[in-house]
Design a protein around this motif. Sequence first.
Motif, PDB file in Angstrom:
ATOM      1  N   GLU A 121     -14.929  -5.585   3.988  1.00  0.00           N
ATOM      2  CA  GLU A 121     -15.162  -5.134   5.359  1.00  0.00           C
ATOM      3  C   GLU A 121     -14.021  -5.628   6.249  1.00  0.00           C
ATOM      4  O   GLU A 121     -13.733  -6.830   6.288  1.00  0.00           O
ATOM      5  CB  GLU A 121     -16.490  -5.673   5.888  1.00  0.00           C
ATOM      6  N   ILE A 122     -13.384  -4.698   6.956  1.00  0.00           N
ATOM      7  CA  ILE A 122     -12.268  -5.059   7.827  1.00  0.00           C
ATOM      8  C   ILE A 122     -12.468  -4.400   9.185  1.00  0.00           C
ATOM      9  O   ILE A 122     -12.553  -3.174   9.281  1.00  0.00           O
ATOM     10  CB  ILE A 122     -10.918  -4.617   7.235  1.00  0.00           C
ATOM     11  N   ALA A 123     -12.568  -5.212  10.217  1.00  0.00           N
ATOM     12  CA  ALA A 123     -12.626  -4.689  11.574  1.00  0.00           C
ATOM     13  C   ALA A 123     -11.206  -4.423  12.068  1.00  0.00           C
ATOM     14  O   ALA A 123     -10.326  -5.269  11.899  1.00  0.00           O
ATOM     15  CB  ALA A 123     -13.331  -5.686  12.495  1.00  0.00           C
ATOM     16  N   HIS A 124     -10.996  -3.254  12.653  1.00  0.00           N
ATOM     17  CA  HIS A 124      -9.661  -2.851  13.136  1.00  0.00           C
ATOM     18  C   HIS A 124      -8.603  -2.985  12.040  1.00  0.00           C
ATOM     19  O   HIS A 124      -7.628  -3.734  12.182  1.00  0.00           O
ATOM     20  CB  HIS A 124      -9.260  -3.679  14.358  1.00  0.00           C
ATOM     21  N   PRO A 125      -8.778  -2.281  10.931  1.00  0.00           N
ATOM     22  CA  PRO A 125      -7.873  -2.461   9.777  1.00  0.00           C
ATOM     23  C   PRO A 125      -6.414  -2.107  10.072  1.00  0.00           C
ATOM     24  O   PRO A 125      -5.527  -2.586   9.368  1.00  0.00           O
ATOM     25  CB  PRO A 125      -8.473  -1.516   8.726  1.00  0.00           C
ATOM     26  N   ARG A 126      -6.159  -1.318  11.093  1.00  0.00           N
ATOM     27  CA  ARG A 126      -4.769  -1.004  11.436  1.00  0.00           C
ATOM     28  C   ARG A 126      -4.023  -2.226  11.949  1.00  0.00           C
ATOM     29  O   ARG A 126      -2.794  -2.202  12.064  1.00  0.00           O
ATOM     30  CB  ARG A 126      -4.730   0.122  12.467  1.00  0.00           C
ATOM     31  N   HIS A 127      -4.771  -3.285  12.244  1.00  0.00           N
ATOM     32  CA  HIS A 127      -4.142  -4.501  12.748  1.00  0.00           C
ATOM     33  C   HIS A 127      -4.187  -5.629  11.718  1.00  0.00           C
ATOM     34  O   HIS A 127      -4.083  -6.803  12.064  1.00  0.00           O
ATOM     35  CB  HIS A 127      -4.807  -4.920  14.055  1.00  0.00           C
ATOM     36  N   LEU A 128      -4.332  -5.233  10.456  1.00  0.00           N
ATOM     37  CA  LEU A 128      -4.156  -6.142   9.326  1.00  0.00           C
ATOM     38  C   LEU A 128      -2.825  -5.809   8.672  1.00  0.00           C
ATOM     39  O   LEU A 128      -2.581  -4.658   8.302  1.00  0.00           O
ATOM     40  CB  LEU A 128      -5.284  -5.972   8.312  1.00  0.00           C
ATOM     41  N   GLU A 129      -1.946  -6.796   8.550  1.00  0.00           N
ATOM     42  CA  GLU A 129      -0.626  -6.575   7.953  1.00  0.00           C
ATOM     43  C   GLU A 129      -0.502  -7.376   6.667  1.00  0.00           C
ATOM     44  O   GLU A 129      -0.694  -8.595   6.666  1.00  0.00           O
ATOM     45  CB  GLU A 129       0.474  -6.972   8.931  1.00  0.00           C
ATOM     46  N   LEU A 130      -0.185  -6.680   5.579  1.00  0.00           N
ATOM     47  CA  LEU A 130       0.062  -7.323   4.293  1.00  0.00           C
ATOM     48  C   LEU A 130       1.503  -7.062   3.884  1.00  0.00           C
ATOM     49  O   LEU A 130       1.995  -5.935   4.004  1.00  0.00           O
ATOM     50  CB  LEU A 130      -0.875  -6.780   3.217  1.00  0.00           C
ATOM     51  N   PHE A 131       2.175  -8.121   3.411  1.00  0.00           N
ATOM     52  CA  PHE A 131       3.553  -7.976   2.953  1.00  0.00           C
ATOM     53  C   PHE A 131       3.718  -8.793   1.684  1.00  0.00           C
ATOM     54  O   PHE A 131       3.347  -9.968   1.638  1.00  0.00           O
ATOM     55  CB  PHE A 131       4.541  -8.458   4.014  1.00  0.00           C
ATOM     56  N   GLY A 132       4.285  -8.170   0.650  1.00  0.00           N
ATOM     57  CA  GLY A 132       4.547  -8.869  -0.601  1.00  0.00           C
ATOM     58  C   GLY A 132       3.503  -8.578  -1.666  1.00  0.00           C
ATOM     59  O   GLY A 132       2.484  -7.934  -1.419  1.00  0.00           O
ATOM     60  N   ARG A 133       3.757  -9.089  -2.840  1.00  0.00           N
ATOM     61  CA  ARG A 133       2.878  -8.874  -3.986  1.00  0.00           C
ATOM     62  C   ARG A 133       1.962 -10.077  -4.187  1.00  0.00           C
ATOM     63  O   ARG A 133       2.067 -11.083  -3.516  1.00  0.00           O
ATOM     64  CB  ARG A 133       3.722  -8.616  -5.232  1.00  0.00           C
ATOM     65  N   ASN A 134       1.050  -9.921  -5.161  1.00  0.00           N
ATOM     66  CA  ASN A 134       0.137 -10.996  -5.570  1.00  0.00           C
ATOM     67  C   ASN A 134      -0.780 -11.469  -4.431  1.00  0.00           C
ATOM     68  O   ASN A 134      -0.964 -12.667  -4.220  1.00  0.00           O
ATOM     69  CB  ASN A 134       0.923 -12.200  -6.122  1.00  0.00           C
ATOM     70  N   ILE A 135      -1.342 -10.509  -3.722  1.00  0.00           N
ATOM     71  CA  ILE A 135      -2.340 -10.824  -2.700  1.00  0.00           C
ATOM     72  C   ILE A 135      -3.678 -10.306  -3.205  1.00  0.00           C
ATOM     73  O   ILE A 135      -3.844  -9.104  -3.406  1.00  0.00           O
ATOM     74  CB  ILE A 135      -1.990 -10.193  -1.340  1.00  0.00           C
ATOM     75  N   ARG A 136      -4.617 -11.234  -3.417  1.00  0.00           N
ATOM     76  CA  ARG A 136      -5.909 -10.883  -4.008  1.00  0.00           C
ATOM     77  C   ARG A 136      -7.042 -11.449  -3.153  1.00  0.00           C
ATOM     78  O   ARG A 136      -6.923 -12.547  -2.618  1.00  0.00           O
ATOM     79  CB  ARG A 136      -6.021 -11.418  -5.437  1.00  0.00           C
TER      80      ARG A 136
END
Length: 240
Positions: free
Chosen positions: A38-53
């Motif tokens: 569940e993510i509120a306002h998902p457009r304002h979540l920033e992911l950069f790079g690999r190996n994110i779990r």
Amino acid sequence: MRRNTKPYWIKRISTLCNRWYVKHFIRPQFDAAGKYLEIAHPRHLELFGRNIRIGDHAHLIAATDNKIRLTTWSGKQGQGEIVMGDYCLISPGVRISAARSVRVGNNCMLAANVYVSDSDWHHVYNRIRPFRCTRPVVLENNVWLGESVMVLKGVTIGENSVIGAGSVVTKDIPANVVAAGNPARVVKKINPHRRMLKRELMFRDAEHYYHNQDELDRYMLANNGWWNWLRSVFFPNKND
């Protein structure tokens, strides 16, 4: 707005659209993501790079003016990783940066504007590139970080421990304590034998939980009409 004038069905449609967006545009950015993300306002979540779990039943609350940023970097020491367990709560403005490894256990709660990093990013004498300034960070199960806490490289925070708002954690914190200050020090002990209600309790029957949330929305917004909502959007007054 001081109150929610939105009709129930607008809220319901918005929720479904949000979940569709998360499924098709956010979930693929994780190397692994558990069920019921569940993510509120998902457009304002920033992911950069690999190996994110991230594990099951994770709640990430981004905000239009306070993004969540999860970043991993690669270098001579290899690719960094961010691994989060089940039932975690991530609040607006949280930043996690990993050059090697940041691991977050189950039931952890990170309040607004928390910063966690496993690196100094530059050496005191070699400021051109990272050089021997990275050590893994571990938050064990059920850790709670208060608002604006900073957790620096090489730190392990033990199970159930709470870090007070605004603290800077530079050294290991044992399990079952409250720590605060800059640098953070133990100020209180937690009784590990006393019953503790963890976030996982809410999701013991996940379908029931989400059904109850929907029914609560239906009840709270039941008297909101379409015309009053449109009026509040375009012509708000002191009653809104």
